[in-house]
Structures are given as structure tokens and as C-alpha cells.
Design a protein around this motif. Structure first.
Motif, PDB file in Angstrom:
ATOM      1  N   ALA A 125       0.868  -1.173   0.000  1.00 59.91           N
ATOM      2  CA  ALA A 125       0.000   0.000   0.000  1.00 59.91           C
ATOM      3  C   ALA A 125       0.908   1.227   0.000  1.00 59.91           C
ATOM      4  N   VAL A 126       0.584   2.198  -0.846  1.00 57.74           N
ATOM      5  CA  VAL A 126       1.415   3.390  -0.993  1.00 57.74           C
ATOM      6  C   VAL A 126       0.523   4.623  -1.042  1.00 57.74           C
ATOM      7  N   ARG A 127       0.891   5.649  -0.295  1.00 54.42           N
ATOM      8  CA  ARG A 127       0.218   6.940  -0.381  1.00 54.42           C
ATOM      9  C   ARG A 127       1.120   7.851  -1.205  1.00 54.42           C
ATOM     10  N   VAL A 128       0.574   8.402  -2.273  1.00 45.78           N
ATOM     11  CA  VAL A 128       1.352   9.194  -3.225  1.00 45.78           C
ATOM     12  C   VAL A 128       1.161  10.689  -2.971  1.00 45.78           C
ATOM     13  N   THR A 129       2.274  11.408  -2.989  1.00 44.10           N
ATOM     14  CA  THR A 129       2.265  12.868  -2.935  1.00 44.10           C
ATOM     15  C   THR A 129       2.917  13.359  -4.225  1.00 44.10           C
ATOM     16  N   PRO A 130       2.101  13.749  -5.230  1.00 44.84           N
ATOM     17  CA  PRO A 130       2.667  14.242  -6.485  1.00 44.84           C
ATOM     18  C   PRO A 130       3.178  15.672  -6.337  1.00 44.84           C
ATOM     19  N   PRO A 182       3.488  15.410 -11.904  1.00 41.31           N
ATOM     20  CA  PRO A 182       2.127  15.851 -11.579  1.00 41.31           C
ATOM     21  C   PRO A 182       1.138  14.708 -11.800  1.00 41.31           C
ATOM     22  N   PRO A 183      -0.039  14.789 -11.173  1.00 37.66           N
ATOM     23  CA  PRO A 183      -1.043  13.739 -11.362  1.00 37.66           C
ATOM     24  C   PRO A 183      -1.852  13.966 -12.639  1.00 37.66           C
ATOM     25  N   VAL A 184      -1.171  14.045 -13.757  1.00 35.94           N
ATOM     26  CA  VAL A 184      -1.799  14.349 -15.039  1.00 35.94           C
ATOM     27  C   VAL A 184      -1.403  13.283 -16.056  1.00 35.94           C
ATOM     28  N   ASP A 185      -2.372  12.768 -16.792  1.00 35.95           N
ATOM     29  CA  ASP A 185      -2.135  11.802 -17.869  1.00 35.95           C
ATOM     30  C   ASP A 185      -1.282  10.607 -17.442  1.00 35.95           C
ATOM     31  N   GLY A 186      -1.445  10.161 -16.210  1.00 34.68           N
ATOM     32  CA  GLY A 186      -0.727   8.976 -15.738  1.00 34.68           C
ATOM     33  C   GLY A 186       0.739   9.204 -15.411  1.00 34.68           C
ATOM     34  N   ALA A 200       2.175  10.599 -12.752  1.00 28.20           N
ATOM     35  CA  ALA A 200       2.509  10.229 -11.376  1.00 28.20           C
ATOM     36  C   ALA A 200       2.516   8.710 -11.212  1.00 28.20           C
ATOM     37  N   ASN A 201       1.596   8.008 -11.852  1.00 30.14           N
ATOM     38  CA  ASN A 201       1.577   6.544 -11.768  1.00 30.14           C
ATOM     39  C   ASN A 201       2.831   5.946 -12.400  1.00 30.14           C
ATOM     40  N   ALA A 202       3.256   6.481 -13.535  1.00 32.24           N
ATOM     41  CA  ALA A 202       4.474   5.998 -14.188  1.00 32.24           C
ATOM     42  C   ALA A 202       5.692   6.267 -13.309  1.00 32.24           C
ATOM     43  N   ALA A 203       5.730   7.448 -12.688  1.00 31.47           N
ATOM     44  CA  ALA A 203       6.840   7.783 -11.793  1.00 31.47           C
ATOM     45  C   ALA A 203       6.838   6.871 -10.570  1.00 31.47           C
ATOM     46  N   LEU A 204       5.653   6.534 -10.060  1.00 28.81           N
ATOM     47  CA  LEU A 204       5.548   5.628  -8.913  1.00 28.81           C
ATOM     48  C   LEU A 204       6.109   4.258  -9.265  1.00 28.81           C
ATOM     49  N   ILE A 205       5.749   3.743 -10.418  1.00 27.37           N
ATOM     50  CA  ILE A 205       6.243   2.429 -10.846  1.00 27.37           C
ATOM     51  C   ILE A 205       7.765   2.438 -10.936  1.00 27.37           C
ATOM     52  N   ALA A 206       8.332   3.491 -11.522  1.00 25.54           N
ATOM     53  CA  ALA A 206       9.790   3.596 -11.631  1.00 25.54           C
ATOM     54  C   ALA A 206      10.442   3.685 -10.247  1.00 25.54           C
ATOM     55  N   ALA A 235      -4.560  -1.110  -7.845  1.00 22.86           N
ATOM     56  CA  ALA A 235      -5.723  -0.378  -7.323  1.00 22.86           C
ATOM     57  C   ALA A 235      -5.322   1.065  -7.057  1.00 22.86           C
ATOM     58  N   GLY A 236      -6.292   1.962  -7.205  1.00 20.50           N
ATOM     59  CA  GLY A 236      -6.061   3.361  -6.890  1.00 20.50           C
ATOM     60  C   GLY A 236      -5.501   4.179  -8.027  1.00 20.50           C
ATOM     61  N   ASP A 237      -5.833   3.820  -9.250  1.00 19.89           N
ATOM     62  CA  ASP A 237      -5.300   4.510 -10.427  1.00 19.89           C
ATOM     63  C   ASP A 237      -5.419   6.030 -10.326  1.00 19.89           C
ATOM     64  N   ARG A 238      -6.534   6.528  -9.797  1.00 20.53           N
ATOM     65  CA  ARG A 238      -6.751   7.977  -9.692  1.00 20.53           C
ATOM     66  C   ARG A 238      -6.806   8.469  -8.254  1.00 20.53           C
ATOM     67  N   ALA A 239      -6.405   7.631  -7.315  1.00 16.73           N
ATOM     68  CA  ALA A 239      -6.455   7.997  -5.894  1.00 16.73           C
ATOM     69  C   ALA A 239      -5.050   8.213  -5.346  1.00 16.73           C
ATOM     70  N   ARG A 240      -4.960   8.867  -4.207  1.00 15.73           N
ATOM     71  CA  ARG A 240      -3.660   9.045  -3.559  1.00 15.73           C
ATOM     72  C   ARG A 240      -3.184   7.745  -2.926  1.00 15.73           C
ATOM     73  N   LEU A 241      -4.114   6.947  -2.389  1.00 20.43           N
ATOM     74  CA  LEU A 241      -3.766   5.672  -1.785  1.00 20.43           C
ATOM     75  C   LEU A 241      -3.878   4.589  -2.846  1.00 20.43           C
ATOM     76  N   LYS A 242      -2.771   3.903  -3.105  1.00 26.19           N
ATOM     77  CA  LYS A 242      -2.702   2.925  -4.188  1.00 26.19           C
ATOM     78  C   LYS A 242      -2.200   1.587  -3.664  1.00 26.19           C
ATOM     79  N   ARG A 243      -2.476   0.538  -4.418  1.00 34.12           N
ATOM     80  CA  ARG A 243      -1.900  -0.786  -4.164  1.00 34.12           C
ATOM     81  C   ARG A 243      -1.055  -1.149  -5.358  1.00 34.12           C
ATOM     82  N   VAL A 244       0.135  -1.650  -5.064  1.00 35.32           N
ATOM     83  CA  VAL A 244       1.099  -1.985  -6.103  1.00 35.32           C
ATOM     84  C   VAL A 244       1.529  -3.435  -5.911  1.00 35.32           C
TER      85      VAL A 244
END
Length: 109
Positions: free
Chosen positions: A22-27, A48-52, A54-60, A77-86
Motif C-alpha cells: 500500500a502506498v500513499r502518493v504525494t505528487p 504531476p497527477p496528469v495523464d498517468g 505520477a503513476n508511471a513515476a511511482l512504478i519507476a 488499485a487506486g489509479d486515480r487515488a492518492r492511496l494505491k496498491r502496487v
């Protein structure tokens, strides 16, 4: 402590092919880091949380922290949320040792 497969995700748990965290993201953070948090890891991302972005940066960031290829990390889980599951594919015991450093005391694994 290594969690049991199938147990409710409170921070991280082992799975058949690796672990889930579980990860909480701060873009738009001033720095990039994956840090310990209460019940979840905290990911600070420059993107930024725009066009994916932040998600790509999280994966990296997660791939680098756990020492796996980006293709081994998947947002589940959490594609558009601050709290995500990876999900992170790989040696569950080795990944669990790394994950255990990302959760503050009180995590029940």
C-alpha cells in the motif's frame, strides 16, 4: 515479519508471485523518495497527477527501491487515488524484507 498470503492488505502482504504494498502518493513533491509511513509507504514524486505521469513515476520509484525491473511492478488499485496498491513480482521473501522497512512500528504484516 512476513505476512500470510490472502490476508487483508494493511501495508504489505506476500502473494504467490511476490508482494503487494500500500502506498500513499504525494505528487509534485520537491524530491522523489519512498519513505516509511503508518500502514502504508509514502511515495513523494516530482511528477504531476496528469495523464498517468505520477503513476508511471511511482512504478519507476518502486522498481528502483525494490531492485526489480519496471515490468515487475504493476498498479493494481487506486489509479486515480492518492492511496494505491502496487504488486511487485519476484522473490517474496527478499521483497518482504525490503517492504518491512517501509512500514512504521505497529504494522501487523
Amino acid at each position: 515479519m512476513v505476512s500470510q498470503p490472502g490476508r487483508a492488505l494493511t501495508g504489505w502482504r506476500t502473494t504467490a508471485d511476490g508482494i503487494e504494498i500500500a502506498v500513499r502518493v504525494t505528487p509534485r513533491s520537491s524530491r522523489e523518495a519512498l519513505e516509511p509511513g503508518p500502514g502504508h509507504a509514502i511515495a513523494r514524486l516530482n511528477a504531476p497527477p496528469v495523464d498517468g505521469a505520477a503513476n508511471a513515476a511511482l512504478i519507476a520509484l518502486v522498481a528502483g527501491h525494490f531492485g526489480v525491473a519496471r515490468r515487475a511492478v504493476r498498479l493494481i488499485a487506486g489509479d486515480r487515488a492518492r492511496l494505491k496498491r502496487v504488486s511487485i513480482a519476484g522473490d517474496a521473501e527478499a521483497l518482504a524484507r525490503i517492504a518491512a522497512t517501509l512500514y512504521q512500528p505497529g504494522h501487523d504484516g
